[in-house]
Scaffold this motif. Structure first.
Motif, mmCIF file in Angstrom:
data_model
loop_
_atom_site.group_PDB
_atom_site.id
_atom_site.type_symbol
_atom_site.label_atom_id
_atom_site.label_comp_id
_atom_site.label_asym_id
_atom_site.label_seq_id
_atom_site.Cartn_x
_atom_site.Cartn_y
_atom_site.Cartn_z
ATOM 1 N N ARG A 52 0.826 -1.193 0.000
ATOM 2 C CA ARG A 52 0.000 0.000 0.000
ATOM 3 C C ARG A 52 0.869 1.256 0.000
ATOM 4 N NH1 ARG A 52 -4.966 -1.558 2.155
ATOM 5 N NH2 ARG A 52 -5.779 0.382 1.287
ATOM 6 N N THR A 53 0.253 2.391 -0.264
ATOM 7 C CA THR A 53 0.979 3.660 -0.285
ATOM 8 C C THR A 53 0.877 4.354 1.074
ATOM 9 O OG1 THR A 53 -0.931 5.005 -0.942
ATOM 10 C CG2 THR A 53 0.334 3.929 -2.720
ATOM 11 N N LYS A 54 1.675 5.382 1.248
ATOM 12 C CA LYS A 54 1.596 6.155 2.487
ATOM 13 C C LYS A 54 0.259 6.894 2.575
ATOM 14 C CE LYS A 54 4.579 8.970 5.470
ATOM 15 N NZ LYS A 54 5.367 7.923 6.151
ATOM 16 N N ALA A 55 -0.282 7.277 1.434
ATOM 17 C CA ALA A 55 -1.611 7.898 1.440
ATOM 18 C C ALA A 55 -2.657 6.915 1.971
ATOM 19 C CB ALA A 55 -1.989 8.363 0.033
ATOM 20 N N PRO A 74 6.945 24.634 4.614
ATOM 21 C CA PRO A 74 5.715 23.906 4.293
ATOM 22 C C PRO A 74 5.439 23.720 2.807
ATOM 23 C CG PRO A 74 5.197 26.149 4.942
ATOM 24 C CD PRO A 74 6.661 25.971 5.185
ATOM 25 N N ASP A 75 6.157 24.425 1.935
ATOM 26 C CA ASP A 75 5.846 24.364 0.504
ATOM 27 C C ASP A 75 6.893 23.646 -0.341
ATOM 28 O OD1 ASP A 75 3.461 25.875 0.842
ATOM 29 O OD2 ASP A 75 4.677 27.700 0.958
ATOM 30 N N PHE A 76 8.018 23.280 0.253
ATOM 31 C CA PHE A 76 9.091 22.650 -0.507
ATOM 32 C C PHE A 76 8.646 21.356 -1.178
ATOM 33 C CE2 PHE A 76 12.542 19.501 -0.623
ATOM 34 C CZ PHE A 76 13.464 20.158 -1.421
ATOM 35 N N TRP A 77 7.742 20.623 -0.546
ATOM 36 C CA TRP A 77 7.345 19.312 -1.037
ATOM 37 C C TRP A 77 6.797 19.343 -2.456
ATOM 38 C CZ3 TRP A 77 2.354 17.553 -2.313
ATOM 39 C CH2 TRP A 77 1.321 18.469 -2.099
ATOM 40 N N ARG A 78 6.149 20.429 -2.848
ATOM 41 C CA ARG A 78 5.542 20.493 -4.176
ATOM 42 C C ARG A 78 6.606 20.405 -5.275
ATOM 43 N NH1 ARG A 78 0.209 21.768 -3.814
ATOM 44 N NH2 ARG A 78 -0.493 22.736 -1.877
ATOM 45 N N ALA A 79 7.677 21.165 -5.129
ATOM 46 C CA ALA A 79 8.751 21.137 -6.115
ATOM 47 C C ALA A 79 9.465 19.792 -6.091
ATOM 48 C CB ALA A 79 9.739 22.260 -5.830
ATOM 49 N N ALA A 80 9.622 19.207 -4.900
ATOM 50 C CA ALA A 80 10.296 17.912 -4.778
ATOM 51 C C ALA A 80 9.496 16.813 -5.468
ATOM 52 C CB ALA A 80 10.501 17.569 -3.304
ATOM 53 N N VAL A 81 8.186 16.817 -5.272
ATOM 54 C CA VAL A 81 7.324 15.810 -5.913
ATOM 55 C C VAL A 81 7.300 16.012 -7.422
ATOM 56 C CG1 VAL A 81 4.940 15.016 -6.166
ATOM 57 C CG2 VAL A 81 5.891 15.422 -3.883
ATOM 58 N N ALA A 82 7.212 17.277 -7.848
ATOM 59 C CA ALA A 82 7.202 17.569 -9.281
ATOM 60 C C ALA A 82 8.499 17.119 -9.936
ATOM 61 C CB ALA A 82 6.980 19.061 -9.511
ATOM 62 N N GLY A 83 9.619 17.335 -9.264
ATOM 63 C CA GLY A 83 10.902 16.923 -9.805
ATOM 64 C C GLY A 83 11.020 15.420 -9.911
ATOM 65 N N ALA A 84 10.514 14.697 -8.907
ATOM 66 C CA ALA A 84 10.558 13.235 -8.926
ATOM 67 C C ALA A 84 9.670 12.690 -10.044
ATOM 68 C CB ALA A 84 10.120 12.688 -7.592
ATOM 69 N N THR A 85 8.518 13.309 -10.240
ATOM 70 C CA THR A 85 7.602 12.880 -11.306
ATOM 71 C C THR A 85 8.234 13.087 -12.669
ATOM 72 O OG1 THR A 85 5.684 13.440 -9.930
ATOM 73 C CG2 THR A 85 5.326 13.219 -12.304
ATOM 74 N N LYS A 86 8.880 14.218 -12.840
ATOM 75 C CA LYS A 86 9.541 14.524 -14.119
ATOM 76 C C LYS A 86 10.649 13.523 -14.422
ATOM 77 C CE LYS A 86 11.693 18.350 -16.641
ATOM 78 N NZ LYS A 86 12.112 19.780 -16.559
ATOM 79 N N ARG A 87 11.441 13.176 -13.397
ATOM 80 C CA ARG A 87 12.511 12.209 -13.600
ATOM 81 C C ARG A 87 11.947 10.836 -13.928
ATOM 82 N NH1 ARG A 87 14.651 15.180 -9.435
ATOM 83 N NH2 ARG A 87 13.710 13.807 -7.900
ATOM 84 N N GLY A 88 10.813 10.487 -13.304
ATOM 85 C CA GLY A 88 10.196 9.190 -13.563
ATOM 86 C C GLY A 88 9.642 9.077 -14.963
ATOM 87 N N GLN A 89 9.307 10.200 -15.571
ATOM 88 C CA GLN A 89 8.741 10.188 -16.925
ATOM 89 C C GLN A 89 9.802 10.291 -18.008
ATOM 90 O OE1 GLN A 89 6.054 13.518 -16.653
ATOM 91 N NE2 GLN A 89 4.416 12.316 -15.718
ATOM 92 N N ALA A 90 11.029 10.604 -17.581
ATOM 93 C CA ALA A 90 12.120 10.796 -18.545
ATOM 94 C C ALA A 90 12.561 9.465 -19.180
ATOM 95 C CB ALA A 90 13.296 11.453 -17.856
ATOM 96 N N GLU A 136 7.478 13.034 1.793
ATOM 97 C CA GLU A 136 6.544 11.920 1.620
ATOM 98 C C GLU A 136 5.326 12.077 2.522
ATOM 99 O OE1 GLU A 136 6.957 7.077 1.535
ATOM 100 O OE2 GLU A 136 7.611 8.153 3.327
ATOM 101 N N ARG A 137 5.541 12.535 3.742
ATOM 102 C CA ARG A 137 4.438 12.740 4.690
ATOM 103 C C ARG A 137 3.460 13.781 4.150
ATOM 104 N NH1 ARG A 137 4.367 12.630 10.818
ATOM 105 N NH2 ARG A 137 2.806 14.134 11.505
ATOM 106 N N ARG A 138 4.002 14.926 3.716
ATOM 107 C CA ARG A 138 3.140 16.006 3.222
ATOM 108 C C ARG A 138 2.384 15.575 1.969
ATOM 109 N NH1 ARG A 138 -0.200 18.507 2.396
ATOM 110 N NH2 ARG A 138 -0.530 20.752 2.197
ATOM 111 N N GLU A 139 3.074 14.851 1.080
ATOM 112 C CA GLU A 139 2.443 14.368 -0.142
ATOM 113 C C GLU A 139 1.327 13.377 0.176
ATOM 114 O OE1 GLU A 139 3.839 12.167 -4.308
ATOM 115 O OE2 GLU A 139 4.968 11.838 -2.456
ATOM 116 N N ALA A 140 1.541 12.523 1.180
ATOM 117 C CA ALA A 140 0.546 11.505 1.524
ATOM 118 C C ALA A 140 -0.762 12.124 1.994
ATOM 119 C CB ALA A 140 1.108 10.576 2.599
#
Length: 236
Positions: free
Chosen positions: A163-166, A220-236, A201-205
């Motif tokens: 399962r996911t953290k969410a 409190p807002d850093f997570w958005r850029a971190a998640v976006a960066g991880a998503t971009k790398r995963g799609q590369a 991961e906690r904030r994203e969940a």
């Protein structure tokens, strides 16, 4: 099912504690001091046991942890910022940590007459941590069956391993978990830093689960850029 829970004091394990308690299955909470960067999380684990009315066992593993070197969680190495999907997060691996802790927890459970050991490993941990993966938990459960054969019958309970953290946030909310009374941050400051892998991961969940996050973050807002960066790398 009388269950010994391995609890760090973090969101995942405290949520599982409340799920088990709601089912009448939580027998005790076991936590480990392995010389991690800060002991703040252990106070949250102790408070969880007190809140749920079960015994708390703190296992002193500092002499063992002193030999498990090379991790940002035990050595004087900077904890990296970013998403768990980044290769830089591998520096947070503590060699064989879960295998060691689970082996001790199985011994405690057998000695106390419990029938299961529970751990809150989950799918989000698989990329970085080999001892959180389904292959490990399945093999470990089989090893323990042989280790205790003829003496005790103790199962390994890992309900979140696929399962996911969410999903954990959702299950924890249903069980009435006081999320503000959990600690995830690797840096151990006054507030969750909001930048390390476990904070992101906690904030994203919470966001994915659609549940309000009561946690105060230094960033409190850093997570958005971190998640976006991880998503971009995963799609590369």
């Amino acid at each position: 099912m009388k269950t010994t829970l391995v609890c760090s004091g973090g969101l995942d394990s405290v949520s599982l504690a409340h799920v088990l308690a709601g089912d009448g299955a939580l027998a005790r909470v076991v936590s480990f001091d392995y010389g991690q960067r800060h002991r703040k999380e252990l106070g949250f684990a102790r408070a969880c046991a007190a809140r749920l009315g079960v015994p708390f066992h703190l296992i002193d593993m500092r002499s063992i942890g002193a030999s498990l070197t090379g991790s940002a969680l035990t050595d004087d190495i900077d904890v990296p910022d970013g998403h768990y999907a980044q290769e830089t997060m591998r520096i947070t691996v503590v060699p064989n940590r879960n295998a060691i802790m689970l082996a001790i927890a199985f011994g405690v459970a057998a000695a106390q007459g419990d029938t299961a050991v529970a751990a809150a490993v989950h799918g989000g941990d698989h990329f970085i941590y080999p001892d959180c993966r389904p292959g490990f938990t399945k093999a470990f459960a089989e090893m323990q069956r042989h280790a205790l054969q003829g003496h005790a019958d103790v199962a390994l309970h890992v309900p979140f391993v696929h399962r996911t953290k969410a999903d954990i946030v959702t299950a924890g909310a249903r069980a009435g978990t006081p999320f503000a009374e959990t600690w995830s941050c690797y840096k151990g400051g006054d507030l969750h830093c909001g930048r390390c892998g476990t904070c992101v991961e906690r904030r994203e969940a919470f966001d994915l689960a659609g549940i309000a996050d009561p946690t105060a973050y230094a960033d409190p807002d850093f997570w958005r850029a971190a998640v976006a960066g991880a998503t971009k790398r995963g799609q590369a």
